[in-house]
Design a protein around this motif. Structure first.
Motif, PDB file in Angstrom:
ATOM      1  N   LEU A 141       0.615  -0.825   0.235  1.00 13.92           N
ATOM      2  CA  LEU A 141       0.497   0.081  -0.478  1.00 13.92           C
ATOM      3  C   LEU A 141       0.460   1.071   0.373  1.00 13.92           C
ATOM      4  CD1 LEU A 141      -2.001  -0.688   2.694  1.00 13.92           C
ATOM      5  CD2 LEU A 141      -2.898  -1.210   0.425  1.00 13.92           C
ATOM      6  N   VAL A 142      -0.002   1.881  -1.252  1.00 12.48           N
ATOM      7  CA  VAL A 142       0.738   3.704  -0.584  1.00 12.48           C
ATOM      8  C   VAL A 142       0.237   4.156   0.840  1.00 12.48           C
ATOM      9  CG1 VAL A 142       1.313   5.355  -2.493  1.00 12.48           C
ATOM     10  CG2 VAL A 142       1.221   3.710  -2.898  1.00 12.48           C
ATOM     11  N   LYS A 143       1.229   4.961   1.053  1.00 11.26           N
ATOM     12  CA  LYS A 143       0.506   5.607   2.099  1.00 11.26           C
ATOM     13  C   LYS A 143       1.282   7.266   2.322  1.00 11.26           C
ATOM     14  CE  LYS A 143      -1.587   2.334   4.510  1.00 11.26           C
ATOM     15  NZ  LYS A 143      -3.045   2.791   5.076  1.00 11.26           N
ATOM     16  N   MET A 144       1.209   8.166   3.257  1.00 10.45           N
ATOM     17  CA  MET A 144       1.400   9.312   3.296  1.00 10.45           C
ATOM     18  C   MET A 144       1.689   9.788   4.637  1.00 10.45           C
ATOM     19  SD  MET A 144       0.156  13.171   1.739  1.00 10.45           S
ATOM     20  CE  MET A 144       0.757  13.015   0.109  1.00 10.45           C
ATOM     21  N   GLN A 145       2.728  10.465   5.148  1.00 15.75           N
ATOM     22  CA  GLN A 145       2.929  10.936   6.492  1.00 15.75           C
ATOM     23  C   GLN A 145       2.066  12.342   6.159  1.00 15.75           C
ATOM     24  OE1 GLN A 145       6.130  10.251   8.391  1.00 15.75           O
ATOM     25  NE2 GLN A 145       5.403  10.919  10.792  1.00 15.75           N
ATOM     26  N   ILE A 146       1.131  13.017   7.165  1.00 18.24           N
ATOM     27  CA  ILE A 146       1.273  14.636   6.482  1.00 18.24           C
ATOM     28  C   ILE A 146       1.216  14.759   8.561  1.00 18.24           C
ATOM     29  CG2 ILE A 146      -0.640  14.073   5.583  1.00 18.24           C
ATOM     30  CD1 ILE A 146      -3.178  14.289   7.535  1.00 18.24           C
ATOM     31  N   GLY A 147       1.824  16.102   8.362  1.00 19.54           N
ATOM     32  CA  GLY A 147       1.190  16.667   9.652  1.00 19.54           C
ATOM     33  C   GLY A 147       0.573  18.059   9.861  1.00 19.54           C
ATOM     34  N   LEU A 148       1.526  18.156  11.254  1.00 25.24           N
ATOM     35  CA  LEU A 148       0.062  19.085  12.050  1.00 25.24           C
ATOM     36  C   LEU A 148       0.670  20.389  12.440  1.00 25.24           C
ATOM     37  CD1 LEU A 148      -3.196  20.513  11.843  1.00 25.24           C
ATOM     38  CD2 LEU A 148      -2.607  19.976  14.314  1.00 25.24           C
ATOM     39  N   ALA A 149       1.207  21.049  10.843  1.00 27.96           N
ATOM     40  CA  ALA A 149       2.526  22.036  11.582  1.00 27.96           C
ATOM     41  C   ALA A 149       1.695  23.637  11.731  1.00 27.96           C
ATOM     42  CB  ALA A 149       3.178  21.895   9.311  1.00 27.96           C
ATOM     43  N   ARG A 150       2.199  24.470  12.294  1.00 26.05           N
ATOM     44  CA  ARG A 150       2.470  26.081  12.932  1.00 26.05           C
ATOM     45  C   ARG A 150       3.714  26.559  11.684  1.00 26.05           C
ATOM     46  NH1 ARG A 150      -0.065  29.630  16.419  1.00 26.05           N
ATOM     47  NH2 ARG A 150      -0.264  27.333  17.430  1.00 26.05           N
ATOM     48  N   GLY A 151       3.731  27.430  11.110  1.00 29.83           N
ATOM     49  CA  GLY A 151       4.602  28.123  10.520  1.00 29.83           C
ATOM     50  C   GLY A 151       5.385  28.721  10.850  1.00 29.83           C
ATOM     51  N   LYS A 152       6.901  28.567  10.974  1.00 31.02           N
ATOM     52  CA  LYS A 152       7.979  29.056  11.152  1.00 31.02           C
ATOM     53  C   LYS A 152       8.837  30.388  11.172  1.00 31.02           C
ATOM     54  CE  LYS A 152      11.399  25.284  12.419  1.00 31.02           C
ATOM     55  NZ  LYS A 152      12.340  24.462  12.091  1.00 31.02           N
ATOM     56  N   LYS A 153       9.170  31.693  11.988  1.00 31.05           N
ATOM     57  CA  LYS A 153       9.379  32.986  11.516  1.00 31.05           C
ATOM     58  C   LYS A 153      10.522  32.766  11.282  1.00 31.05           C
ATOM     59  CE  LYS A 153       5.405  34.561  13.236  1.00 31.05           C
ATOM     60  NZ  LYS A 153       4.328  34.272  12.174  1.00 31.05           N
ATOM     61  N   LEU A 154      11.118  34.096  10.295  1.00 31.54           N
ATOM     62  CA  LEU A 154      12.511  34.022  10.172  1.00 31.54           C
ATOM     63  C   LEU A 154      13.996  33.465  11.300  1.00 31.54           C
ATOM     64  CD1 LEU A 154      14.430  34.236   7.128  1.00 31.54           C
ATOM     65  CD2 LEU A 154      14.726  36.158   8.120  1.00 31.54           C
ATOM     66  N   HIS A 155      12.931  33.984  12.244  1.00 29.97           N
ATOM     67  CA  HIS A 155      14.230  33.869  13.591  1.00 29.97           C
ATOM     68  C   HIS A 155      14.229  32.361  14.135  1.00 29.97           C
ATOM     69  CE1 HIS A 155      11.204  34.669  16.489  1.00 29.97           C
ATOM     70  NE2 HIS A 155      10.666  35.101  15.643  1.00 29.97           N
ATOM     71  N   ASP A 156      13.472  31.680  14.205  1.00 25.75           N
ATOM     72  CA  ASP A 156      12.998  30.487  14.462  1.00 25.75           C
ATOM     73  C   ASP A 156      13.492  29.601  13.802  1.00 25.75           C
ATOM     74  OD1 ASP A 156      10.989  31.298  16.496  1.00 25.75           O
ATOM     75  OD2 ASP A 156       9.467  31.132  15.183  1.00 25.75           O
ATOM     76  N   LYS A 157      13.906  29.536  12.075  1.00 25.38           N
ATOM     77  CA  LYS A 157      14.644  28.827  11.470  1.00 25.38           C
ATOM     78  C   LYS A 157      16.090  29.423  12.007  1.00 25.38           C
ATOM     79  CE  LYS A 157      11.750  29.349   7.640  1.00 25.38           C
ATOM     80  NZ  LYS A 157      11.689  29.354   5.767  1.00 25.38           N
ATOM     81  N   ARG A 158      17.064  30.064  11.834  1.00 27.67           N
ATOM     82  CA  ARG A 158      17.981  30.472  12.407  1.00 27.67           C
ATOM     83  C   ARG A 158      17.980  30.325  13.736  1.00 27.67           C
ATOM     84  NH1 ARG A 158      17.795  36.927  11.327  1.00 27.67           N
ATOM     85  NH2 ARG A 158      17.777  37.067   8.693  1.00 27.67           N
ATOM     86  N   ASP A 159      17.974  29.711  14.908  1.00 20.41           N
ATOM     87  CA  ASP A 159      17.390  29.473  15.980  1.00 20.41           C
ATOM     88  C   ASP A 159      18.005  27.873  15.464  1.00 20.41           C
ATOM     89  OD1 ASP A 159      17.577  31.818  17.337  1.00 20.41           O
ATOM     90  OD2 ASP A 159      15.498  31.263  18.050  1.00 20.41           O
ATOM     91  N   ALA A 160      16.859  27.034  14.577  1.00 20.48           N
ATOM     92  CA  ALA A 160      16.670  25.850  14.372  1.00 20.48           C
ATOM     93  C   ALA A 160      18.705  25.534  13.975  1.00 20.48           C
ATOM     94  CB  ALA A 160      15.857  25.087  13.533  1.00 20.48           C
ATOM     95  N   MET A 161      18.989  26.693  13.059  1.00 22.78           N
ATOM     96  CA  MET A 161      20.168  26.566  12.186  1.00 22.78           C
ATOM     97  C   MET A 161      21.491  26.388  12.920  1.00 22.78           C
ATOM     98  SD  MET A 161      19.555  28.029   8.207  1.00 22.78           S
ATOM     99  CE  MET A 161      20.533  28.647   8.727  1.00 22.78           C
ATOM    100  N   ALA A 162      21.024  27.537  14.196  1.00 24.62           N
ATOM    101  CA  ALA A 162      22.333  27.465  14.741  1.00 24.62           C
ATOM    102  C   ALA A 162      21.922  26.146  15.988  1.00 24.62           C
ATOM    103  CB  ALA A 162      22.301  29.019  16.063  1.00 24.62           C
TER     104      ALA A 162
END
Length: 154
Positions: free
Chosen positions: A116-137
């Motif tokens: 069977l072909v299955k898909m994993q979907i996620g309930l997500a909240r968008g990140k702000k630019l500073h959140d992305k920078r914090d995650a990368m750091a």
């Protein structure tokens, strides 16, 4: 019950970068025969795809499945909306969550579970630019710590 083999077909890496995944769900996908054959060959792209709830059904939009080479007249439109197969209570839960500001339903991965072909979907909240920078750091700092520990172990 025996363990079913899971084979990863496609993963949406951009989703983990652009969104904070709150919860994930497994859903089946309603596909035609040539689409399944094409997916088995790995010709699937999840980039920029998203899910919407319409009339009690959940649809995935902007998911590209390349036409099957030997499919000729049976091939479908590669960018058509595809219905996801989930329980009604899960769909209602997702619909209530996206009614809140800032939530979206994002496809995370597509895989084969047995036949069977299955898909994993996620309930997500968008990140702000500073959140992305914090995650990368934080990721870079962890990588540096791992390197330092590896050097000390030698």
């Amino acid at each position: 019950m025996s363990e079913q083999a899971i084979k990863q077909i496609a993963k949406n890496r951009k989703a983990w970068h652009d969104y904070t995944i709150e919860e994930s769900f497994e859903a089946g996908i309603a596909l035609s025969g040539t689409e399944v054959k094409s997916i088995r060959l790995g010709t699937l792209n999840l980039k920029d795809s998203y899910c919407v709830v319409k009339r009690g059904e959940i649809l995935v939009k902007q998911m590209h499945i390349s036409p099957y080479e030997k499919g000729n007249i049976f091939n479908r439109d590669p960018m058509r909306d595809r219905k996801l197969l989930m329980h009604k209570r899960e769909i209602r839960k997702l619909d209530a969550a996206i009614a809140q500001q800032g939530y979206a339903i994002i496809p995370l991965s597509v895989y084969l579970k047995g036949s069977l072909v299955k898909m994993q979907i996620g309930l997500a909240r968008g990140k702000k630019l500073h959140d992305k920078r914090d995650a990368m750091a934080a990721r870079d700092a962890k990588r540096e710590m791992d390197r330092a520990m590896k050097e000390r172990m030698k």
